[in-house]
Scaffold this motif. Structure first.
Motif, PDB file in Angstrom:
ATOM      1  N   ILE A   1       0.852  -1.199   0.000  1.00 35.25           N
ATOM      2  CA  ILE A   1       0.000   0.000   0.000  1.00 35.25           C
ATOM      3  C   ILE A   1       0.889   1.250   0.000  1.00 35.25           C
ATOM      4  N   ILE A   2       0.947   1.882  -1.157  1.00 37.77           N
ATOM      5  CA  ILE A   2       1.747   3.096  -1.327  1.00 37.77           C
ATOM      6  C   ILE A   2       0.994   4.287  -0.711  1.00 37.77           C
ATOM      7  N   SER A   3      -0.303   4.288  -0.858  1.00 43.89           N
ATOM      8  CA  SER A   3      -1.153   5.407  -0.416  1.00 43.89           C
ATOM      9  C   SER A   3      -0.826   5.865   1.000  1.00 43.89           C
ATOM     10  N   GLY A   4      -0.792   7.193   1.193  1.00 47.21           N
ATOM     11  CA  GLY A   4      -0.711   7.760   2.533  1.00 47.21           C
ATOM     12  C   GLY A   4      -2.095   8.169   2.998  1.00 47.21           C
ATOM     13  N   GLY A   5      -2.155   8.771   4.181  1.00 50.38           N
ATOM     14  CA  GLY A   5      -3.445   9.222   4.714  1.00 50.38           C
ATOM     15  C   GLY A   5      -3.920   8.350   5.859  1.00 50.38           C
TER      16      GLY A   5
ATOM     17  N   TYR B   1      -5.605   6.498  12.705  1.00 45.85           N
ATOM     18  CA  TYR B   1      -5.263   5.179  13.250  1.00 45.85           C
ATOM     19  C   TYR B   1      -6.325   4.135  12.912  1.00 45.85           C
ATOM     20  N   ASP B   2      -7.602   4.530  13.083  1.00 49.50           N
ATOM     21  CA  ASP B   2      -8.692   3.571  12.892  1.00 49.50           C
ATOM     22  C   ASP B   2      -8.735   3.039  11.470  1.00 49.50           C
ATOM     23  N   LEU B   3      -8.578   3.967  10.523  1.00 53.77           N
ATOM     24  CA  LEU B   3      -8.620   3.569   9.115  1.00 53.77           C
ATOM     25  C   LEU B   3      -7.529   2.528   8.838  1.00 53.77           C
ATOM     26  N   GLU B   4      -6.345   2.763   9.377  1.00 48.56           N
ATOM     27  CA  GLU B   4      -5.233   1.842   9.158  1.00 48.56           C
ATOM     28  C   GLU B   4      -5.555   0.480   9.776  1.00 48.56           C
ATOM     29  N   MET B   5      -6.127   0.507  10.965  1.00 46.25           N
ATOM     30  CA  MET B   5      -6.470  -0.736  11.659  1.00 46.25           C
ATOM     31  C   MET B   5      -7.524  -1.522  10.882  1.00 46.25           C
ATOM     32  N   GLU B   6      -8.520  -0.823  10.338  1.00 43.88           N
ATOM     33  CA  GLU B   6      -9.577  -1.496   9.569  1.00 43.88           C
ATOM     34  C   GLU B   6      -9.007  -2.188   8.332  1.00 43.88           C
ATOM     35  N   VAL B   7      -8.076  -1.525   7.665  1.00 48.62           N
ATOM     36  CA  VAL B   7      -7.430  -2.119   6.488  1.00 48.62           C
ATOM     37  C   VAL B   7      -6.715  -3.399   6.890  1.00 48.62           C
TER      38      VAL B   7
ATOM     39  N   ARG C   1      -0.928 -10.389   3.752  1.00 49.09           N
ATOM     40  CA  ARG C   1       0.076  -9.577   4.449  1.00 49.09           C
ATOM     41  C   ARG C   1       0.195  -8.203   3.788  1.00 49.09           C
ATOM     42  N   ILE C   2       0.516  -7.226   4.616  1.00 49.08           N
ATOM     43  CA  ILE C   2       0.543  -5.834   4.146  1.00 49.08           C
ATOM     44  C   ILE C   2       1.947  -5.230   4.293  1.00 49.08           C
ATOM     45  N   ILE C   3       2.428  -4.601   3.224  1.00 43.62           N
ATOM     46  CA  ILE C   3       3.605  -3.725   3.339  1.00 43.62           C
ATOM     47  C   ILE C   3       3.098  -2.285   3.222  1.00 43.62           C
ATOM     48  N   GLY C   4       3.433  -1.448   4.178  1.00 42.54           N
ATOM     49  CA  GLY C   4       2.933  -0.081   4.235  1.00 42.54           C
ATOM     50  C   GLY C   4       1.815   0.016   5.260  1.00 42.54           C
ATOM     51  N   PRO C   5       0.868   0.910   5.117  1.00 44.39           N
ATOM     52  CA  PRO C   5       0.698   1.893   4.042  1.00 44.39           C
ATOM     53  C   PRO C   5       1.731   3.016   4.153  1.00 44.39           C
ATOM     54  N   ASN C   6       1.566   4.018   3.251  1.00 43.50           N
ATOM     55  CA  ASN C   6       2.409   5.203   3.277  1.00 43.50           C
ATOM     56  C   ASN C   6       3.876   4.838   3.070  1.00 43.50           C
ATOM     57  N   CYS C   7       4.127   4.000   2.067  1.00 47.28           N
ATOM     58  CA  CYS C   7       5.517   3.572   1.828  1.00 47.28           C
ATOM     59  C   CYS C   7       5.891   3.754   0.366  1.00 47.28           C
ATOM     60  N   GLN C   8       7.149   3.485   0.081  1.00 43.22           N
ATOM     61  CA  GLN C   8       7.655   3.654  -1.288  1.00 43.22           C
ATOM     62  C   GLN C   8       7.758   2.312  -2.026  1.00 43.22           C
ATOM     63  N   GLY C   9       7.160   1.258  -1.464  1.00 48.48           N
ATOM     64  CA  GLY C   9       7.111  -0.011  -2.185  1.00 48.48           C
ATOM     65  C   GLY C   9       8.348  -0.865  -2.046  1.00 48.48           C
ATOM     66  N   VAL C  10       8.416  -1.869  -2.908  1.00 53.03           N
ATOM     67  CA  VAL C  10       9.436  -2.912  -2.779  1.00 53.03           C
ATOM     68  C   VAL C  10       9.970  -3.301  -4.151  1.00 53.03           C
TER      69      VAL C  10
ATOM     70  N   ASN D   1       4.392   2.936   7.237  1.00 55.10           N
ATOM     71  CA  ASN D   1       3.783   2.879   8.585  1.00 55.10           C
ATOM     72  C   ASN D   1       3.946   1.521   9.284  1.00 55.10           C
ATOM     73  N   LYS D   2       4.447   0.519   8.563  1.00 52.00           N
ATOM     74  CA  LYS D   2       4.676  -0.815   9.167  1.00 52.00           C
ATOM     75  C   LYS D   2       3.439  -1.346   9.874  1.00 52.00           C
ATOM     76  N   SER D   3       2.260  -1.243   9.263  1.00 52.02           N
ATOM     77  CA  SER D   3       1.052  -1.727   9.950  1.00 52.02           C
ATOM     78  C   SER D   3       1.129  -3.233  10.174  1.00 52.02           C
ATOM     79  N   ASP D   4       1.822  -3.938   9.292  1.00 54.90           N
ATOM     80  CA  ASP D   4       1.923  -5.403   9.430  1.00 54.90           C
ATOM     81  C   ASP D   4       3.398  -5.815   9.315  1.00 54.90           C
ATOM     82  N   ILE D   5       3.905  -5.836   8.102  1.00 51.31           N
ATOM     83  CA  ILE D   5       5.278  -6.308   7.901  1.00 51.31           C
ATOM     84  C   ILE D   5       6.273  -5.234   8.341  1.00 51.31           C
ATOM     85  N   SER D   6       7.242  -5.660   9.139  1.00 51.93           N
ATOM     86  CA  SER D   6       8.220  -4.718   9.687  1.00 51.93           C
ATOM     87  C   SER D   6       9.626  -5.134   9.265  1.00 51.93           C
TER      88      SER D   6
END
Lengths: 444, 444
Positions: free
Chosen positions: B97-101, B108-114, B124-133, B185-190
């Motif tokens: 997830i490249i998208s920020g916001g 916080y809630d929006l990120e948690m819901e995703v 599994r999620i990389i990001g959000p708010n990241c520059q990809g892989v 934001n490392k919501s999942d994968i760190s």
């Protein structure tokens, strides 16, 4: 007696030891003088050739039909003295002696004889055992590598390699140099002569100095003290450590001297001390483009939070203050920037920052007037980065220093444009911050 | 639950938010995946387009005829959750997830819901708010810049810019990377997941880590401790100063932690600490190419006396010993080298040194056996430099580190050749010496 200026502004050059063999120094020297665009006559001298690189060749200096100003010599040491004598008879004002085989291997007498011969004619000598001289304003590249871009850094270097490295980096960034001079054995002309010349030279804005030992200490110190009132001087003087001092002694038979005394001397006169080759280059670049800073409060503006933090750490460690932004400025920024921006110092414009966003933020910070200089970090290829900085710079007195990274080809092009327009741009935030620190050390 | 490996080895990719507008992230992402040579099917998703970059476009994920492995998302934050749900229904194993916001602006809630939605499908999620892989072994450049060269540095970076800078430098020197991952934001994968992956990844020889704060400290520490037994880890963790710590908190809402404790931890486990971006790159380069050094005695071999002295000063200052050469070695060198050479450490082969002279000298030093590693400095464009080093390296166990400077285009070509053949080559002696010091810190 002629002067260094007569050598650097020579109107005609003979290259003794010119060769058709690309492996020979005499080939490279002739080629670089010719390809560098030297506008006066060039006379290759070689007993066995009729022409070299399409230029008519002469068997000896005395056969050259006209008088010559300068002779560049790359022949065995034993015949250099005769060459100097012939050159003197042809009215030469100076010689650049590339040839080795003199003092550096114990042949003190031979070196002295060459010098005495030159003196009879009032000729001046650069070298022997040196890498030659490039003076771009006269399109005279009597050295290697071939560098043509005219810039404002005047390099005088004990080490040919170190000087050439600075020159090549400046060429690559399209910034160029005014001069690259390598000193070799310094039988006659020394760094002091070059510093004196650079002090008055309209083509040189900053003096880059690489020295190991110092001869005629008092004259040198006096020259540095006077020149540092006129132009920035950046000096790389290795031999800071015990083993380094020993290595200096082995290399140029000179004495590195007490490093603490030299450091104190530099501080007193606002001479900027570089510790390595990268610093020598960066400090010259920034002083060639920027003025003295009034105080040490820096604002960091960035599209990359990570790069902003690295700039912050580096600044703190070397004594540049990352002062907080005041409430009024914060309020202004709040009104003009999107929500995701982090309104502190570093001022994080975030990853989607456009050139327009930088422009707004820069103007607000400049209007506020709390910061004497701004480190602007572009953390991505941002179209229009150069235009914005150039515009803002032309409209204000605030010093803008740029770090452009992560931008690939766009970055390379933009950095060249910036450097050409006197906007100092660095590849990493840490190098930009250290360079800013150099500006703070200037007395003028 | 799927794993990070499922994402990096995806066999098909949907790009949601793909665009025909080159100014949009969705254009760049699709273009880099396609131009990077991804071998599986690529599905652009955009309501309004029939095709993008010549690739058939779908109005939504559910219209894609086949199942998909990975979805790359660059659309407004509010609709990301729905996209994840659709991707889950299409069997996707992961999302970038490249998208920020999200969390970074307080959502916080929006990120948690995703995240919760993804979990329902084991995604599994990389990001959000990241520059990809970018994972080069799978030719999957789901990020920018486009970098294709397969190398052995695995980069996981909090800062997209810092990671991308390392990647671009590695590309420019034709060394490449195995992976570049930006965490956002490392919501999942760190970083911990990436370090675990790199530890077993046959394409990765060294782990390059840029972190600000640490989540799940114990797991992280345990992972680092285990991985450092297998592969070198180089870490750039800014926030060393008070202001730096504050900047970290503003940037990623994370806590930089006590720097002294982190330093002690790194020392204990042989994790190499880089203080800036240049060091991160240099230390990764040398550990990717070289083995641990047995002791800290370095011989400096140079054609430039000046560069040799700078190497000596730097070595002394950081605790590398420039030990004298013994009488027997000196005698050998005397027999094989010309008179002008300076037979000490630094061993100065002087300005006219040829590749052949380097070869003779290197062999003599290696046969002598007193030195565990040799810094070889080329101070001029020396034809055949690469061949000599490559030959000597293949015949012995001694570690050779190169500094090539003052060589212009020849230097650039030779350095690329060296890097491609696992000979670490640096543009200045000071960088080469500091990199050698990093090798001394390895435990494996």
């Amino acid at each position: 007696m002629y002067t260094l200026k007569d050598i650097l502004y020579a109107k005609s050059i003979a290259v003794v030891g010119a060769s058709n063999n690309p492996d020979k120094m005499g080939y490279t020297l002739l080629k670089n003088i010719a390809d560098g665009g030297f506008e006066g006559p060039i006379y290759p001298v070689n007993l066995k050739e009729d022409n070299i690189l399409g230029i008519k060749c002469y068997p000896d200096i005395l056969s050259i039909p006209e008088n010559i100003d300068l002779v560049v010599i790359s022949v065995p040491a034993v015949i250099v003295k005769d060459i100097i004598k012939q050159a003197g008879e042809k009215g030469a004002k100076g010689a650049i002696i590339i040839s080795g085989g003199f003092k550096e291997i114990g042949n003190y007498d031979l070196e002295m004889e060459v010098l005495e011969t030159a003196k009879e004619f009032g000729m001046r000598i650069i070298g022997p055992n040196c890498q030659g001289v490039n003076y771009t304003a006269n399109k005279m590249c009597a050295t290697w590598p071939l560098v043509k871009t005219q810039g404002s850094i005047g390099i005088v270097s004990q080490s040919g390699t170190i000087g050439a490295t600075i020159e090549l980096w400046a060429e690559k960034e399209e910034m160029g140099v005014s001069c690259f001079a390598s000193l070799g054995n310094k039988s006659d002309i020394s760094e002091t002569d070059f510093i004196e010349f650079f002090a008055e030279d309209p083509n040189t804005k900053v003096v880059a100095l690489n020295i190991e030992g110092i001869q005629e200490g008092e004259v040198f110190i006096d020259t540095i003290a006077r020149t540092s009132q006129k132009k920035p001087i950046v000096v790389l003087k290795p031999g800071r450590t015990e083993k380094g001092i020993k290595a200096v002694a082995s290399h140029t038979k000179s004495i590195a001297g007490n490093d603490k005394i030299f450091t104190a001397f530099c501080k007193k006169h606002g001479v900027i001390r570089a510790n390595d080759i990268t610093e020598l280059y960066d400090f010259c670049k920034i002083t060639a483009m920027s003025k003295k800073l009034k105080d040490n409060k820096m604002l960091i503006m960035t599209s990359s939070g990570g790069a902003g933090i690295i700039a912050t750490d580096t600044a703190e460690e070397i004594g540049i203050e990352i002062a907080p932004i005041n409430d009024k400025l914060k309020k202004t920024l709040e009104d003009i920037l999107p929500d995701q921006c982090v309104l502190s110092n570093p001022l994080d414009l975030t990853g989607d920052a456009t050139a327009e966003r930088y422009e707004k933020a820069l103007k607000a910070v400049i209007d506020d007037g709390s910061f004497d200089f701004i480190l602007t970090i572009f953390g991505d290829p941002i179209p229009g980065a150069f235009e914005v900085i150039n515009k803002v710079k032309s409209e204000s007195d605030v010093q803008i220093i740029v770090s452009y990274l992560g931008g690939g080809d766009v970055e390379e092009q933009e950095v060249k444009l910036m450097n050409k327009n006197s906007i100092p741009a660095f590849p990493t935030p840490e190098r930009a911050v250290k360079a800013a620190k150099a500006l703070l050390q200037l007395k003028i």
